[in-house]
Scaffold this active site. Sequence first.
Site, PDB file in Angstrom:
ATOM      1  CG  ASN A 138      19.618 -58.208   4.265  1.00  0.00           C
ATOM      2  OD1 ASN A 138      19.666 -59.258   4.893  1.00  0.00           O
ATOM      3  ND2 ASN A 138      19.904 -57.034   4.816  1.00  0.00           N
TER       4      ASN A 138
ATOM      5  CG  ASP B 292      22.291 -54.503  -1.348  1.00  0.00           C
ATOM      6  OD1 ASP B 292      23.388 -53.973  -1.570  1.00  0.00           O
ATOM      7  OD2 ASP B 292      21.594 -54.227  -0.352  1.00  0.00           O
TER       8      ASP B 292
ATOM      9  CG  HIS C 248      24.343 -58.866   5.724  1.00  0.00           C
ATOM     10  ND1 HIS C 248      24.880 -58.814   6.979  1.00  0.00           N
ATOM     11  CD2 HIS C 248      25.186 -58.161   4.927  1.00  0.00           C
ATOM     12  CE1 HIS C 248      25.985 -58.082   6.957  1.00  0.00           C
ATOM     13  NE2 HIS C 248      26.186 -57.686   5.715  1.00  0.00           N
TER      14      HIS C 248
ATOM     15  CD  GLU D  67      27.135 -55.293  -0.925  1.00  0.00           C
ATOM     16  OE1 GLU D  67      27.763 -54.263  -0.734  1.00  0.00           O
ATOM     17  OE2 GLU D  67      25.904 -55.375  -0.786  1.00  0.00           O
TER      18      GLU D  67
END
Length: 591
Positions: free
Chosen positions: A172, A282, A286, A325
């Site tokens: 990300n 991770d 997003h 996540e």
Amino acid sequence: MAPRLSLLGLIGLGALLAGGCGRGSRAEGVRPTAATVTAGDPAAFWNSATVYFLLTDRFHNGDPTNDRALGRARDGSVLRNFEGGDLAGVLRKIEEGWFDSLGVSAIWMTPFVEQVQGSVDEGTGKTYGYHGYWTRDWTAVDPALGTVDDLHAVVDAAHRRGIRVLVDAVINHTGPVTRQDPAWPDEWVRTGPNCSYEDYITTVDCTLVANLPDIRTDRDAPVELPLALLEKWEREGRRDRELAELDAFFRRTGYPRAPRYYLIKWLTDWVRELGFDGYRVDTAKHFEPAVSAELKREAERALANWRRAHPDRALDGLPFYMVGEVYGWELGHGRDYDFGDRTVDFFANGYDGLFSRHSAMLHEGALRGASILNYVSSHDDGSPYDPDRKDPLGAGTRLLLAPGGAQIYYGDELARPLRVAGAEGDANLRSSMNWADLERGGATAEVLEHWRKVGRFRQAHPAVGAGVHRTHQAEPYVFSRSLEGGGRTDRVLVAMDQGDGARAIPVFGVFAEGTELVDGYSGAGGTVRNDSISLATGSGLVLLGERRRRHALRALPRLLLSRGGPRGPYAVANAPSERAASAARPGPTGK
């Protein structure tokens, strides 16, 4: 009301189950029923798994010579410097049997790739990238953690013991901009606005926090490699090789040279070279959910290549595991995550495992075939279970006997402090492993022995995590779990708050008359007579399974343990050959 257990949804990790009874040793018969009962069902396999999550820099310092790598100063705030833990330390503990002794199925390590050299202050003190989430170069190992050879040694040592290795993947964002670390080019990253979490766009097309450049994963337009990265590769004598490999990757896949495909190439190279068994992705909510599916496909291909090249080291054919996540998901959302203005089914994009509060959701409801991972603390959950570690024995009981997989966060088994004088924010959750407390013995050693006993019982009996739950008695609490697969059945009966001394425990028809049982906690055994078993133990916790192997377990002083139920925060996971989602804070954490 007693505090409740946090649950994190994970699935997809695969592992053979192997355990031991202490340093450098293994329990007898440690390749058991678990592998045979669940090997054909990845979801069941991982509902019975125990995953040990560690921050490499905070776990164990095996090589003090790399503590000041890249010239990083030790002028950060409390617990915000590199503290010396490294891959050599992880290797040492694998070889000593630390993970075996807890019944661990997989080790999950924070990112090992090279981090930014400088530091930033996001409001909680001057911080270096000790945690691994501030990437500078996806193609290199951070020298403070070790070398590629160290990585090979860790993976090989774990695989020899039947333990899988899962690592974090950051796709990300890059690391923050510092004096030593320039921003990546504008066509690679956006530097604003900050995410406001009002809808999909303000969650995805934005930066998590100020000064954490967001990779433009939404773009397909080709981009050139950053000059700073090319110059670094040139200094290290590998520019031509890296460029040739990139040419081969884009030629093979036909992908455009867009930012996300560079990262996918670099991340899956590690799988192809080292044989990692899975990635924890991770901040997955997003970026666009389809990116997860793209990464998953390449990772599966990479692992297949590694297995073909190393047939003698491949554990089995379980699919590559990936978990993402996704903080803020709740059980009632089912498969969908609600951004406010739209919902996204992460499972349809590779996320196919899901957190559930009870086994009925996994075995009878809409989530049948999914998997979950429970935890009591983690690296960025500011509301851990029992933050003052007042009941580490009860925490171990609740975690390791809960339906679904179990995540041990390093130090849970030693009641590592989660509040540290002078530390701010998530640094409290990331203290160095308290090995010195264990060396002193006493209460810390007692806590560890409890976690080991329950952990090895869980490992020996996949029904604990993956079986169908049935409550037989409320006070004192007695339940059973049963699991069928691979042509055999595994059953357990757990009795809590039993007191100590001799007693008869009803088995409620779970085991047939004449069945020989053993208590996995005390080692005491007996035979079912008149639908009960007579035992004399020194513990209030009784863990009954059929006598199939010797259990090298020692008794502990009297332990009165109670049951507890689950609570949020919630997360998502992935299932057979698919990806998962898990939960991370909806607001800024900065990693």
